[in-house]
Structures are given as structure tokens and as C-alpha cells.
Write a protein that holds these residues in place. Structure first.
Motif, PDB file in Angstrom:
ATOM      1  N   UNK A  45     -46.509  -5.978  -9.302  1.00  0.00           N
ATOM      2  CA  UNK A  45     -46.512  -4.430  -9.294  1.00  0.00           C
ATOM      3  C   UNK A  45     -47.947  -3.942  -8.772  1.00  0.00           C
ATOM      4  N   UNK A  46     -47.901  -3.067  -7.751  1.00  0.00           N
ATOM      5  CA  UNK A  46     -49.285  -2.546  -7.130  1.00  0.00           C
ATOM      6  C   UNK A  46     -49.067  -0.944  -7.158  1.00  0.00           C
ATOM      7  N   UNK A  47     -50.260  -0.386  -6.885  1.00  0.00           N
ATOM      8  CA  UNK A  47     -50.393   0.793  -6.788  1.00  0.00           C
ATOM      9  C   UNK A  47     -51.941   1.258  -6.833  1.00  0.00           C
ATOM     10  N   UNK A  48     -52.118   2.845  -6.866  1.00  0.00           N
ATOM     11  CA  UNK A  48     -53.297   3.195  -6.605  1.00  0.00           C
ATOM     12  C   UNK A  48     -53.315   4.305  -7.649  1.00  0.00           C
ATOM     13  N   UNK A  49     -54.484   4.396  -8.266  1.00  0.00           N
ATOM     14  CA  UNK A  49     -54.993   5.464  -9.523  1.00  0.00           C
ATOM     15  C   UNK A  49     -56.059   6.479  -8.900  1.00  0.00           C
ATOM     16  N   UNK A  50     -55.473   7.800  -9.113  1.00  0.00           N
ATOM     17  CA  UNK A  50     -56.215   8.936  -8.490  1.00  0.00           C
ATOM     18  C   UNK A  50     -56.717   9.906  -9.983  1.00  0.00           C
ATOM     19  N   UNK A  51     -57.803  10.586  -9.589  1.00  0.00           N
ATOM     20  CA  UNK A  51     -57.940  11.542 -10.592  1.00  0.00           C
ATOM     21  C   UNK A  51     -57.300  12.854 -10.195  1.00  0.00           C
ATOM     22  N   UNK A  52     -57.705  14.021 -10.890  1.00  0.00           N
ATOM     23  CA  UNK A  52     -56.558  15.041 -10.421  1.00  0.00           C
ATOM     24  C   UNK A  52     -57.272  15.848  -9.532  1.00  0.00           C
ATOM     25  N   UNK A  53     -58.241  15.498  -8.700  1.00  0.00           N
ATOM     26  CA  UNK A  53     -58.611  15.864  -7.435  1.00  0.00           C
ATOM     27  C   UNK A  53     -58.093  15.127  -6.329  1.00  0.00           C
ATOM     28  N   UNK A  54     -57.219  14.021  -6.640  1.00  0.00           N
ATOM     29  CA  UNK A  54     -56.625  13.067  -5.876  1.00  0.00           C
ATOM     30  C   UNK A  54     -57.680  12.132  -5.117  1.00  0.00           C
TER      31      UNK A  54
END
Length: 566
Positions: A45-54
């Protein structure tokens, strides 16, 4: 025959050995099949983690729930982990809300972590900077702003019971005069009346300014209590330091908040006074105990007639407290704020209106309102602008505007007069007799030569109006100098404060009357004016002292922060 038997035995052994080999091959095939199924179920499983400001978040921890297997995001916020469809992934980061997501059939999971105010305490404000909470060795108490939202317009009244080491007490609940006195670390050798140092966004303010703060505008509230925490402030911080920072705008869409509250305010306790009959009997008893031959003040006839409730003008029984004070009053509070911005500029704007009322009664015979009323307006503007990628400018504007009106003097003075006034000598005022049917003023009651207190006359004889304004303008510049030296930064602050206060009093001199004659058979009576030359029927005008103060403050600091060894 023996050869045949031997051949049969050899064939039988070969058959048994072939059966064992078949079973062993079958078992091996089953094991390989199970392993193949496990390999097929495990996926990446892969992905990207962002904050609320993207913005991508590096250093986010991703752990499989119920195990110690986990990874962290790289500088671009990306991650990759081997999981099974039945696993759950936990995404966590300091100061942000953790999320738990089921894998299922997903192969790409992108996550946005939101801010969580409860965890922002991991970063502690200390003196002129910030520090990780685990590295703070001094005594610092932090209160969440939500805990300060109490049904009161005075912030200082919300401090009691919120943290250890704080002694707080309120001397009065009168609007405009209800600031609580509080001590940090108790009473020190620098003087009983010395208050703690209060810093609002790095600027020293008074306890009155703190009382006017709105919990909706507060980002953090900390109190430094021991010598280690206050050492940078010197002797000025000997009584403790209160640090308050206000909210700033964040990149994103405009966020609007509105809060309205209404509350009922009533005295916490009421002194139970003796009834008029008991008052007169105890008064006579007090005289006899001091002088057995002395003349008592209240005759038996007066006590009996007062108990019967006949001829109330001649035998009055005045409940001064009920006549002057209501049982409760209503207060109202409004707060509106909006925040947002882009990558270059961010803003936080707030407006507050509070209305506090006293519990004095208003007489319909007056053409003005003598009750206590406090109308308070507060405006705040915090703007952050990134002039360059390494230069930030902050402009803060804060203003409070108070309009306080009420009787001549204070509500506490009116209450003290009620406690000291005789309830059986005269009423608050007399109805007009035949001689004074066309008199324009109120016929206030008094006794003998008029030297007695009449708290009702003192309450309704006029009103006062006081206006207070306080403006704070603050300008800050933050410059990052990483191009010269990694971890080096400088900042400057300039602030100016303008305070002004002004008040007027409008009042008349009451006319006092006493009974000149009373016919118990017909009920007719005659009033005698005690002070015909001192009373007035018009409002006089007087001004209080005008106060205007201006303060200017400047600050410059350099900060160097670096990690030399992990």
C-alpha cells in the motif's frame, strides 16, 4: 516357496514406501499452496500524507494496528508498507489528529491529518520563544482556551480553580468593577499588592486588559510560576508571569464563527435582616442594657401599630433592599470572528459586543435610567504577510471601548447605605399631600432635621456616564537568516498604546420631607419640607478627571537554534 515369500515381502515393502512418498508429496503441496495464498493476500500500500493546507507531511508514523510493524513518510510525505486486507493502518503525528484506516482492497491510501488543539501543548511558550514540552523543567501551567469559556464577560473570574498555585478572589460582581484579584505563587516579599507580569502577544498589559480578553480570540494561555520559568524577566517576574497569545489566520478558505450567550446574574448570597418589629425591640433592649434608666427610642404604641400595619405613613416599615434591588438581571454576549488567507497573507478578524446590567430598580417617576449598564465593544485584527520566503510581517490591532452608566457613586455604596438605614423612621418617599399636589419633584422621606440616610434618594437623584477607550497597535518583523547561518533568525517589535477615560455626572439635590401632622381618624396628613433652599429641580453637570496615556515599546531579538547531535 521361500523365494516366493521373499519376493512378496519385497513387493509389500516397496508398496508401503511408495505410499509414504505420496503422502509426503501431498503434504508438501498443501504447505506450498498455503504459502502461495499468504503471498497473494499480502500487498503493498502506497500513498501521501498531507496537512489541512495540502502540504506534504514528512515524519508521519504509519503503524499496523495491533503490531509493531510500521514506517514513516519521507520528505515528500510519501510512504510504502506491506499489509494484508484485514489490517488497519494508524497515521499519527505530533499536534495532529490520528487516523485509523482499514486497508481492504485499497492499494493507494492518501490521508489528510487535521490539527488537534488538545495536542498543541506539546510546544510550550517560554519567555521570549518556544520550547518542546518534554524539555521544559520549570513550573508552567497551560490552560486550554475552551476551559476559559465561562458565563461571564470578565476573563479574570475564570482563573479560579483552573490550575494549581493560583489564588483568585472577586471583591464585587458589579459590572465594570468586577475584576478578580489573583496571585501567582502566593504573596511575595515584593509587596502584597504586586500583581503578576501579564504579557499579551509579547507586550505587557494590565490586569484590566486581561479581564477584557475574549476566550474566542485566545490561542494559548500559560502561567509561569517558579524562579526557573521567570528568570529571564528578572524582579518584574517575581510574582509570576502570565503569557497569552491570540489567534492568527491560517491558509485556506474563510472560516466564520459566531457565538451568542445570555445569562442570568444574581447575588450569590443575601444578608437576612431582622424584621421591623424585631429591629425596634432589639433597639430598645440595647438601650436598656447600657442605661437601665434611659428612655427607649420606640414606644409600645409605635411597635404595636407597626405590627398591625395601620397608618403606614406614620408607622412605616420600609424594606429598603427589596425597594432598590431586583432579584436577578440578564446579560448578553456576542462574538464574531473570521479567519483565512492564502500563501502570501493570512488574517484573523474578530468583533465582540457584551452587555452587562446591574440589578438596581428604575423608578418610573424619573425620566432617566439610573441602573448600572456596561456596553463593551472589542475589535481585533491580526494579519500575517510573507513579504519574501524568509521575511514575515505581522500587524496586530486591538481596541476596547467601554460605555459604563449607573447611579452617582457605585452599586456597592448604595448597598452599604441600605444596610445602614433605619427601616421604621420614614418611607422612601411620601405621596403628595393637599399642599404639594402640583409639586414637580419627588417628596423624599427623612427624619427630624434631615440628617438621615435615604438610599432610595441617593440612587435615583442622578446618573453618571463613563467612557473608556484602549487601543493597541503592534508591528512585528521576523527574518530568517538561514542563508547566512543555519538556524539563525532575528525579529523586531514596535508597539504603541493609547488609553483615554472621561466621565460626566448629571444629578439634582433631593428635597427631603417629614410628617408635620397626621390625623389617624381621617388619614389626612401634612408634609414639612426639611431643606427648601438646598433642593433643586434641575440636573447639575460635573465632569470627572480626564485621563490620557500613551506608551511606546520596542524590542529586538536574535535567535539561534540548531541540533548538534541527535
Amino acid at each position: 516357496m521361500n523365494r516366493k515369500i521373499t519376493i512378496i515381502k519385497i513387493l509389500l515393502v516397496m508398496f508401503l514406501l511408495s505410499g509414504l512418498s505420496f503422502r509426503a508429496n501431498a503434504d508438501n503441496n498443501n504447505t506450498d499452496l498455503e504459502r502461495s495464498n499468504v503471498v497473494q493476500q499480502t500487498r503493498t500500500v502506497k500513498g501521501v500524507v498531507f496537512d489541512e493546507r495540502e502540504n506534504p507531511l514528512p515524519g508521519v508514523t504509519i503503524v499496523v494496528e495491533g503490531s509493531t510493524r510500521g514506517v514513516s513518510t519521507d520528505l515528500d510525505g510519501t510512504y510504502s508498507i506491506e499489509v494484508q486486507p484485514t489490517d488497519k493502518l494508524i497515521f499519527s503525528f505530533i499536534g495532529l489528529q490520528s487516523q485509523t484506516i482499514e486497508v481492504g482492497n485499497q492499494t493507494v491510501i492518501d490521508v489528510v491529518l487535521m490539527e488537534q488543539s488538545e495536542l498543541l501543548d506539546e510546544v510550550q511558550i517560554v519567555a521570549f520563544g518556544k520550547q518542546k514540552k518534554e524539555s521544559v523543567i520549570s513550573s508552567i501551567s497551560t490552560v486550554r482556551p475552551d476551559e476559559l469559556k465561562v458565563p461571564a464577560t470578565n476573563l479574570t473570574t475564570a482563573l479560579a480553580g483552573r490550575m494549581s498555585g493560583i489564588i483568585s478572589y472577586q471583591r464585587s460582581g458589579e459590572p465594570g468593577r468586577d475584576d478578580a484579584d489573583f496571585f501567582v505563587r502566593g504573596v511575595t516579599s515584593f509587596g502584597y499588592s504586586a500583581s503578576p507580569l501579564i504579557l499579551l502577544d509579547g507586550l505587557e498589559v494590565s490586569s484590566s486588559d486581561l479581564a477584557r480578553m475574549q476566550p474566542d480570540d485566545i490561542a494559548s494561555f500559560s502561567i509561569m510560576k517558579d524562579a526557573t520559568a521567570t528568570s529571564l524577566y528578572g524582579a518584574r517576574g517575581a510574582n509570576g508571569v502570565i503569557l497569552v497569545t491570540t489567534k492568527e489566520g491560517k491558509e485556506g478558505k474563510a472560516r466564520t464563527n459566531f457565538r451568542y450567550e445570555t445569562s442570568i446574574s444574581a447575588p450569590t448570597s443575601k444578608v437576612e435582616l431582622a424584621d421591623p418589629i424585631t429591629y425596634m425591640r432589639l433597639g430598645n433592649e440595647a438601650i436598656k442594657t447600657r442605661d437601665p434608666l434611659g428612655a427607649t427610642r420606640y414606644s409600645r404604641e409605635k411597635i404595636d401599630k407597626t405590627a398591625q400595619g395601620v397608618h403606614p405613613l406614620k408607622y412605616p416599615a420600609t424594606d429598603w433592599y427589596s425597594m432598590l434591588f431586583n432579584d436577578y438581571t440578564m446579560n448578553h454576549r456576542f462574538n464574531f470572528n473570521v479567519s483565512g488567507g492564502g500563501k502570501i497573507a493570512r488574517y484573523y478578524l474578530a468583533a465582540t459586543y457584551n452587555q452587562d446590567n446591574g440589578n438596581l430598580k428604575v423608578d418610573k417617576m424619573n425620566n432617566f435610567n439610573n441602573n448600572i449598564r456596561l456596553n463593551r465593544f472589542l475589535l481585533r485584527s491580526n494579519v500575517n504577510i510573507d513579504i519574501t520566503p524568509s521575511t514575515e510581517v505581522v500587524v496586530r490591532l486591538y481596541g476596547t471601548f467601554d460605555n459604563l452608566s449607573g447611579p452617582i457613586g457605585t452599586g456597592a455604596e448604595i448597598y452599604n447605605k441600605v444596610m445602614r438605614t433605619n427601616p421604621v423612621l420614614y418611607p422612601a418617599y411620601y405621596p403628595a399631600d393637599a399642599t404639594h399636589q402640583h409639586t414637580q419633584h419627588i417628596l423624599f422621606g427623612n427624619y427630624e432635621e434631615g440628617g438621615y440616610l435615604n438610599p432610595y434618594a441617593d440612587m435615583v437623584k442622578g446618573y453618571s456616564e463613563n467612557t473608556t477607550s484602549n487601543m493597541i497597535a503592534q508591528f512585528e518583523v521576523h527574518q530568517d537568516l538561514n542563508s547566512l547561518l543555519d538556524g539563525l533568525s532575528v525579529r523586531g517589535l514596535y508597539s504603541t498604546t493609547r488609553y483615554s477615560a472621561f466621565g460626566v455626572n448629571r444629578f439634582y439635590n433631593p428635597f427631603y420631607y417629614t410628617l408635620g401632622g397626621y390625623n389617624e381618624a381621617s388619614g389626612e396628613y401634612m408634609l414639612y419640607n426639611i431643606n427648601p433652599l438646598q433642593g433643586t429641580e434641575f440636573l447639575n453637570y460635573s465632569e470627572t478627571a480626564k485621563t490620557v496615556n500613551a506608551d511606546t515599546y520596542m524590542e529586538f531579538a536574535a535567535n539561534y537554534e540548531n541540533t548538534f547531535a541527535d
